[in-house]
Design a protein around this motif. Structure first.
Motif, PDB file in Angstrom:
ATOM      1  N   THR A  78      31.292  21.918  59.121  1.00 31.79           N
ATOM      2  CA  THR A  78      31.605  21.732  57.706  1.00 31.79           C
ATOM      3  C   THR A  78      33.019  21.191  57.592  1.00 31.79           C
ATOM      4  N   LYS A  79      33.284  20.477  56.521  1.00 29.94           N
ATOM      5  CA  LYS A  79      34.603  19.863  56.355  1.00 29.94           C
ATOM      6  C   LYS A  79      35.659  20.932  56.160  1.00 29.94           C
ATOM      7  N   SER A 135      26.544  10.465  58.184  1.00 35.13           N
ATOM      8  CA  SER A 135      26.975  11.805  58.596  1.00 35.13           C
ATOM      9  C   SER A 135      26.121  12.376  59.718  1.00 35.13           C
ATOM     10  N   VAL A 153      41.134  14.051  57.396  1.00 34.07           N
ATOM     11  CA  VAL A 153      40.417  12.808  57.098  1.00 34.07           C
ATOM     12  C   VAL A 153      40.990  11.683  57.950  1.00 34.07           C
ATOM     13  N   VAL A 159      35.482  12.772  57.932  1.00 32.05           N
ATOM     14  CA  VAL A 159      36.078  14.041  57.528  1.00 32.05           C
ATOM     15  C   VAL A 159      35.724  15.053  58.611  1.00 32.05           C
ATOM     16  N   CYS A 162      32.555  15.261  63.706  1.00 32.29           N
ATOM     17  CA  CYS A 162      32.952  15.140  62.305  1.00 32.29           C
ATOM     18  C   CYS A 162      31.958  15.890  61.432  1.00 32.29           C
ATOM     19  N   ALA A 163      32.389  16.199  60.214  1.00 29.38           N
ATOM     20  CA  ALA A 163      31.507  16.877  59.271  1.00 29.38           C
ATOM     21  C   ALA A 163      30.843  15.879  58.337  1.00 29.38           C
ATOM     22  N   GLN A 164      31.562  14.796  58.017  1.00 33.99           N
ATOM     23  CA  GLN A 164      31.033  13.757  57.130  1.00 33.99           C
ATOM     24  C   GLN A 164      31.482  12.395  57.629  1.00 33.99           C
ATOM     25  N   SER A 188      36.157  15.131  50.201  1.00 30.51           N
ATOM     26  CA  SER A 188      34.916  14.673  50.821  1.00 30.51           C
ATOM     27  C   SER A 188      35.023  13.181  51.106  1.00 30.51           C
TER      28      SER A 188
END
Length: 181
Positions: free
Chosen positions: A78-79, A107, A156, A132, A119-121, A85
């Motif tokens: 999770t970020k 993602s 980020v 992210v 990465c989360a996103q 975001s």
């Protein structure tokens, strides 16, 4: 002495034969397989080997990578708390008048089936990719890998690899992120 040599050569022959029986054809050879250039390994005159039914139960969970029984299932990170975001970053670029053509949510490539970089996103555009990460340490490590083609603010990371974004344009994207994060 002759009897010992005969016994030794017989033992060697048996061991070689046992070793060769373990070197049978693998499933790619049995099913015809393909060469690296895409040509079929199966002879042109032979009938195609039957393939397994698409719904055949082979005991593995569907839609997940094959893992050993002792490996826990993968969960997407999770970020980082407080990090914007990837969508918010791209929207900020748009609001600042920067180009973000061809936005794609990639993602799923953050996990083991993709690049696996943790990465989360990930939102990719033709001008910049926005990653992210779950924490700043992971973001810092990945920025070091990408070098001058990346810019990091907090968790980020902006990645310019494979884009035609000029240094002047990159500075504008970096400044928008710096104000946002």
């Amino acid at each position: 002495m002759t009897k010992r040599l005969r016994m030794l050569s017989t033992a060697a022959t048996v061991l070689i034969a046992l070793g060769l029986t373990g070197c049978g054809k693998d499933s790619a050879d049995r099913d015809g397989g393909t060469w690296a250039d895409g040509r079929s390994k199966a002879p042109a005159t032979s009938a195609a080997a039957p393939t397994a039914a698409p719904n055949a139960d082979d005991g593995r969970p569907k839609g997940r990578p094959t893992e050993s029984p002792s490996t826990p299932p993968f969960t997407m990170p999770t970020k980082a708390a407080g990090a914007p975001s990837a969508r918010k970053v791209v929207d900020a670029f748009k609001a600042a008048g920067l180009k973000v053509p061809n936005v794609r949510d990639r993602s799923t490539e953050c996990g083991p089936d993709g690049g696996g970089i943790g990465c989360a996103q990930l939102l990719a555009t033709d001008a910049v990719s926005v990653y992210v990460f779950p924490d700043e340490a992971t973001a810092t490590n990945q920025t070091a890998v990408w070098g001058t083609d990346a810019y990091r603010k907090g968790a980020v990371v902006l990645n310019y690899l494979g884009t035609r974004t000029t240094a002047t344009e990159r500075k504008r994207y970096d400044d928008v992120l710096a104000k946002l994060a």
